[in-house]
Design a protein around this motif. Structure first.
Motif, PDB file in Angstrom:
ATOM      1  N   ILE A  34       0.876  -1.173   0.000  1.00 50.03           N
ATOM      2  CA  ILE A  34       0.000   0.000   0.000  1.00 50.03           C
ATOM      3  C   ILE A  34       0.911   1.220   0.000  1.00 50.03           C
ATOM      4  CG2 ILE A  34      -1.712   1.336   1.280  1.00 50.03           C
ATOM      5  CD1 ILE A  34      -2.722  -1.333   2.447  1.00 50.03           C
ATOM      6  N   LYS A  35       0.709   2.098  -0.974  1.00 46.17           N
ATOM      7  CA  LYS A  35       1.516   3.308  -1.075  1.00 46.17           C
ATOM      8  C   LYS A  35       0.631   4.510  -0.786  1.00 46.17           C
ATOM      9  CE  LYS A  35       4.605   1.428  -4.571  1.00 46.17           C
ATOM     10  NZ  LYS A  35       5.176   1.630  -5.926  1.00 46.17           N
ATOM     11  N   LEU A  36       1.227   5.531  -0.206  1.00 42.76           N
ATOM     12  CA  LEU A  36       0.492   6.763   0.031  1.00 42.76           C
ATOM     13  C   LEU A  36       1.438   7.934  -0.035  1.00 42.76           C
ATOM     14  CD1 LEU A  36       1.140   7.764   3.163  1.00 42.76           C
ATOM     15  CD2 LEU A  36      -0.396   5.909   3.705  1.00 42.76           C
ATOM     16  N   GLY A  37       0.864   9.098  -0.188  1.00 37.71           N
ATOM     17  CA  GLY A  37       1.624  10.338  -0.172  1.00 37.71           C
ATOM     18  C   GLY A  37       1.096  11.237   0.922  1.00 37.71           C
ATOM     19  N   VAL A  38       1.993  12.036   1.498  1.00 41.01           N
ATOM     20  CA  VAL A  38       1.600  12.922   2.583  1.00 41.01           C
ATOM     21  C   VAL A  38       2.327  14.260   2.427  1.00 41.01           C
ATOM     22  CG1 VAL A  38       3.363  11.971   4.148  1.00 41.01           C
ATOM     23  CG2 VAL A  38       1.384  13.137   5.097  1.00 41.01           C
ATOM     24  N   ASN A  39       1.608  15.333   2.718  1.00 40.10           N
ATOM     25  CA  ASN A  39       2.204  16.662   2.690  1.00 40.10           C
ATOM     26  C   ASN A  39       3.401  16.662   3.639  1.00 40.10           C
ATOM     27  OD1 ASN A  39       2.828  19.396   3.177  1.00 40.10           O
ATOM     28  ND2 ASN A  39       0.713  20.031   2.907  1.00 40.10           N
ATOM     29  N   ALA A  40       4.577  16.975   3.121  1.00 44.23           N
ATOM     30  CA  ALA A  40       5.808  16.913   3.913  1.00 44.23           C
ATOM     31  C   ALA A  40       5.783  17.837   5.124  1.00 44.23           C
ATOM     32  CB  ALA A  40       7.012  17.232   3.029  1.00 44.23           C
ATOM     33  N   SER A  41       4.988  18.895   5.072  1.00 45.51           N
ATOM     34  CA  SER A  41       4.946  19.829   6.201  1.00 45.51           C
ATOM     35  C   SER A  41       3.926  19.429   7.262  1.00 45.51           C
ATOM     36  CB  SER A  41       4.651  21.243   5.696  1.00 45.51           C
ATOM     37  OG  SER A  41       3.348  21.311   5.158  1.00 45.51           O
ATOM     38  N   ASN A  42       3.213  18.330   7.049  1.00 44.35           N
ATOM     39  CA  ASN A  42       2.197  17.871   8.000  1.00 44.35           C
ATOM     40  C   ASN A  42       2.820  16.832   8.935  1.00 44.35           C
ATOM     41  OD1 ASN A  42      -0.015  16.860   9.356  1.00 44.35           O
ATOM     42  ND2 ASN A  42      -1.339  16.845   7.557  1.00 44.35           N
ATOM     43  N   ALA A  43       3.568  17.309   9.921  1.00 44.22           N
ATOM     44  CA  ALA A  43       4.296  16.423  10.833  1.00 44.22           C
ATOM     45  C   ALA A  43       3.399  15.413  11.545  1.00 44.22           C
ATOM     46  CB  ALA A  43       5.093  17.244  11.842  1.00 44.22           C
ATOM     47  N   PRO A  44       2.199  15.796  12.014  1.00 39.88           N
ATOM     48  CA  PRO A  44       1.354  14.791  12.669  1.00 39.88           C
ATOM     49  C   PRO A  44       0.965  13.649  11.731  1.00 39.88           C
ATOM     50  CG  PRO A  44       0.606  16.986  13.259  1.00 39.88           C
ATOM     51  CD  PRO A  44       1.619  17.150  12.161  1.00 39.88           C
ATOM     52  N   ALA A  45       0.670  13.965  10.465  1.00 40.82           N
ATOM     53  CA  ALA A  45       0.300  12.919   9.507  1.00 40.82           C
ATOM     54  C   ALA A  45       1.498  12.030   9.188  1.00 40.82           C
ATOM     55  CB  ALA A  45      -0.256  13.534   8.230  1.00 40.82           C
ATOM     56  N   VAL A  46       2.669  12.639   9.028  1.00 40.38           N
ATOM     57  CA  VAL A  46       3.882  11.851   8.777  1.00 40.38           C
ATOM     58  C   VAL A  46       4.106  10.892   9.940  1.00 40.38           C
ATOM     59  CG1 VAL A  46       6.398  11.958   8.495  1.00 40.38           C
ATOM     60  CG2 VAL A  46       4.940  13.608   7.294  1.00 40.38           C
ATOM     61  N   ALA A  47       3.982  11.382  11.163  1.00 39.62           N
ATOM     62  CA  ALA A  47       4.173  10.532  12.346  1.00 39.62           C
ATOM     63  C   ALA A  47       3.133   9.419  12.406  1.00 39.62           C
ATOM     64  CB  ALA A  47       4.123  11.385  13.616  1.00 39.62           C
ATOM     65  N   LEU A  48       1.898   9.726  12.045  1.00 38.34           N
ATOM     66  CA  LEU A  48       0.838   8.711  12.032  1.00 38.34           C
ATOM     67  C   LEU A  48       1.210   7.580  11.093  1.00 38.34           C
ATOM     68  CD1 LEU A  48      -2.085   7.591  12.463  1.00 38.34           C
ATOM     69  CD2 LEU A  48      -2.750   9.053  10.551  1.00 38.34           C
ATOM     70  N   TYR A  49       1.572   7.918   9.855  1.00 35.43           N
ATOM     71  CA  TYR A  49       1.881   6.888   8.865  1.00 35.43           C
ATOM     72  C   TYR A  49       3.124   6.095   9.248  1.00 35.43           C
ATOM     73  CZ  TYR A  49      -1.656   9.316   6.153  1.00 35.43           C
ATOM     74  OH  TYR A  49      -2.820   9.894   5.737  1.00 35.43           O
ATOM     75  N   GLU A  50       4.128   6.764   9.790  1.00 40.35           N
ATOM     76  CA  GLU A  50       5.322   6.040  10.248  1.00 40.35           C
ATOM     77  C   GLU A  50       4.960   5.090  11.377  1.00 40.35           C
ATOM     78  OE1 GLU A  50       8.056   9.194  11.190  1.00 40.35           O
ATOM     79  OE2 GLU A  50       8.820   9.295   9.133  1.00 40.35           O
ATOM     80  N   GLY A  51       4.080   5.534  12.262  1.00 42.22           N
ATOM     81  CA  GLY A  51       3.646   4.697  13.376  1.00 42.22           C
ATOM     82  C   GLY A  51       2.858   3.471  12.925  1.00 42.22           C
ATOM     83  N   LEU A  52       2.273   3.558  11.733  1.00 44.18           N
ATOM     84  CA  LEU A  52       1.525   2.430  11.179  1.00 44.18           C
ATOM     85  C   LEU A  52       2.408   1.541  10.303  1.00 44.18           C
ATOM     86  CD1 LEU A  52      -1.822   4.247  10.351  1.00 44.18           C
ATOM     87  CD2 LEU A  52      -1.469   2.461  12.061  1.00 44.18           C
ATOM     88  N   GLY A  53       3.707   1.851  10.267  1.00 41.08           N
ATOM     89  CA  GLY A  53       4.648   1.000   9.542  1.00 41.08           C
ATOM     90  C   GLY A  53       5.034   1.459   8.158  1.00 41.08           C
TER      91      GLY A  53
END
Length: 76
Positions: A34-53
């Motif tokens: 599963i691939k996704l993209g995230v706004n690089a400046s959205n630190a909470p979203a980046v952390a969420l996705y990293e936390g999900l693996g």
């Protein structure tokens, strides 16, 4: 799925995590990646996705046009 957005009044309650987990659970068993993209400046979203693996594999500069007409980088 399309963009994921949680209204400001409902943030920090685990809703986004539940939505992503649900979406991932709906993927057919044949899906291996599963691939996704995230706004690089959205630190909470980046952390969420990293936390999900999810792991970043690249950044695309100026690839997301925001409502105010500016552009943001996307982490893939």
């Amino acid at each position: 799925i399309g963009p994921l957005y949680v209204a400001r009044a409902f943030r920090r309650q685990g809703i986004a995590k539940k939505l992503v987990e649900h979406a991932m659970g709906q993927a057919p068993s044949e899906v291996e990646i599963i691939k996704l993209g995230v706004n690089a400046s959205n630190a909470p979203a980046v952390a969420l996705y990293e936390g999900l693996g999810f792991a970043a594999w690249g950044t695309e500069a100026h690839s997301l046009k925001l409502r105010n007409g500016t552009y943001a980088d996307v982490i893939w």
